[in-house]
Design a protein around this motif. Structure first.
Motif, PDB file in Angstrom:
ATOM      1  N   ASP A   1     -11.428  -2.602   4.928  1.00  0.00           N
ATOM      2  CA  ASP A   1     -10.138  -3.232   4.705  1.00  0.00           C
ATOM      3  C   ASP A   1      -9.450  -2.371   3.641  1.00  0.00           C
ATOM      4  O   ASP A   1     -10.066  -2.044   2.613  1.00  0.00           O
TER       5      ASP A   1
ATOM      6  N   ASP B   1      -1.274  -7.553   8.825  1.00  0.00           N
ATOM      7  CA  ASP B   1      -2.690  -7.595   8.484  1.00  0.00           C
ATOM      8  C   ASP B   1      -3.503  -7.087   9.672  1.00  0.00           C
ATOM      9  O   ASP B   1      -2.978  -6.907  10.783  1.00  0.00           O
TER      10      ASP B   1
ATOM     11  N   HIS C   1      -6.941  -8.169  -2.563  1.00  0.00           N
ATOM     12  CA  HIS C   1      -8.277  -7.622  -2.309  1.00  0.00           C
ATOM     13  C   HIS C   1      -8.175  -6.272  -1.609  1.00  0.00           C
ATOM     14  O   HIS C   1      -7.198  -6.005  -0.906  1.00  0.00           O
TER      15      HIS C   1
ATOM     16  N   HIS D   1      -5.732  -2.039   1.926  1.00  0.00           N
ATOM     17  CA  HIS D   1      -4.351  -2.525   1.840  1.00  0.00           C
ATOM     18  C   HIS D   1      -3.534  -1.839   0.751  1.00  0.00           C
ATOM     19  O   HIS D   1      -4.047  -1.592  -0.343  1.00  0.00           O
TER      20      HIS D   1
HETATM   21 ZN    ZN Z   1      -7.678  -7.876   3.975  1.00  0.00          ZN
END
Ligand code: ZN
Length: 208
Positions: free
Chosen positions: A50, A117, A85, A52
Motif C-alpha cells: 500500500d 484507493d 497509513h 499512498h
Molecule cells: Zn491504504
C-alpha cells in the motif's frame, strides 16, 4: 515445491498494518514467519505495498469533520476512511523487517493516486484502472494464485476476488492472513470469496 504455474501473492505485510502501527491489524505480525515458510515452497512470489501520497482520499484526516472508520461516498462509490497509513517513503510503508523472501520477483505498489484507493492488487477502487498484475501473471504462465497477508477482509479478499475474475484458480491462506473485521466485514468477505469460488486453505495444507 510448487510448480511454475503457482504464484504466492503476499499482500501488504507493512509496518503500518502491524501492532503499534498507524492502521494496526490485530496479530498481524504473527503471519510473518508463516509467510516466510510458505514462500520457500514457491518459485514465484509477488509482493504488494500500500503506497499512498499524503493527500490520499482514503485518509480521514483529508476529510473535514470525519473520523477514521467513517464511510463516505466518493465518485467511485463507498469508501471507508482510514487513519493516515502507508505514506510513500515513510517507515510505516516499509515491508516488515523480518519478511524474508529474497526471491520475490515483483513488488506491486497500489493506491498511488490521491483520488482513488486500491485494496486490490489487480484493479483500483474505481474498478476500471488496472495495476497490470493480471497481465504480468498471464505472461509468466501463472495458473494458480495463492493469496495471503493483511488484511484478510480488505486487501487480501479484494485481491483474491479480482484474481478469480481474471481467470486464475485462487486460494486464500487463512492462517497466513489476519483481518480488521470492521462491522462484520470478515464474514461478508468469506461469503463473497466462497461464492466466487476462492478456496479457503491453511498454510499446512498448501505445501503438502
Ligand atoms: Zn491504504
Amino acid at each position: 515445491m510448487k510448480d511454475a504455474g503457482d504464484v504466492l501473492l503476499v499482500i501488504d505485510v507493512q509496518n503500518d498494518f502491524m501492532p503499534g502501527g498507524a492502521l494496526a491489524v490485530a496479530h498481524g505480525d504473527e503471519i510473518v514467519p508463516v509467510v516466510n515458510q510458505l514462500a520457500r515452497g514457491f518459485r514465484q512470489v509477488v509482493l504488494t505495498q500500500d503506497w499512498h501520497p499524503a493527500a490520499h482520499r482514503s485518509f480521514a484526516a483529508n476529510h473535514a469533520g470525519r473520523e477514521p472508520f467513517d464511510t463516505v461516498t466518493l465518485p467511485y462509490g463507498n469508501q471507508v476512511l482510514w487513519p493516515v497509513h502507508c505514506v510513500q517513503d515513510t517507515p510505516g510503508a516499509e515491508l516488515h523487517r523480518d519478511l524474508d523472501i529474497p526471491h520475490a520477483q515483483l513488488v506491486i505498489r497500489k493506491g498511488l493516486r490521491a483520488e482513488v484507493d486500491s485494496y486490490s492488487a489487480f484493479v483500483e477502487a474505481d474498478r476500471t484502472t488496472s495495476t497490470g498484475l493480471a497481465g504480468y501473471l498471464r505472461e509468466i504462465g501463472a495458473k494458480r494464485v495463492w493469496c495471503c497477508g493483511l488484511a484478510t477482509d480488505y486487501c487480501v479478499a479484494w485481491s483474491a476476488l479480482d484474481a478469480r475474475a481474471a481467470g486464475f484458480d485462487v486460494a486464500l491462506i487463512e492462517d497466513a492472513s489476519r483481518a480488521i473485521d470492521l462491522n462484520g466485514s470478515l464474514d461478508a468477505a468469506w461469503r463473497q470469496l466462497d461464492a466466487a469460488g476462492v478456496a479457503r486453505v491453511q498454510a499446512a495444507d498448501v505445501l503438502r
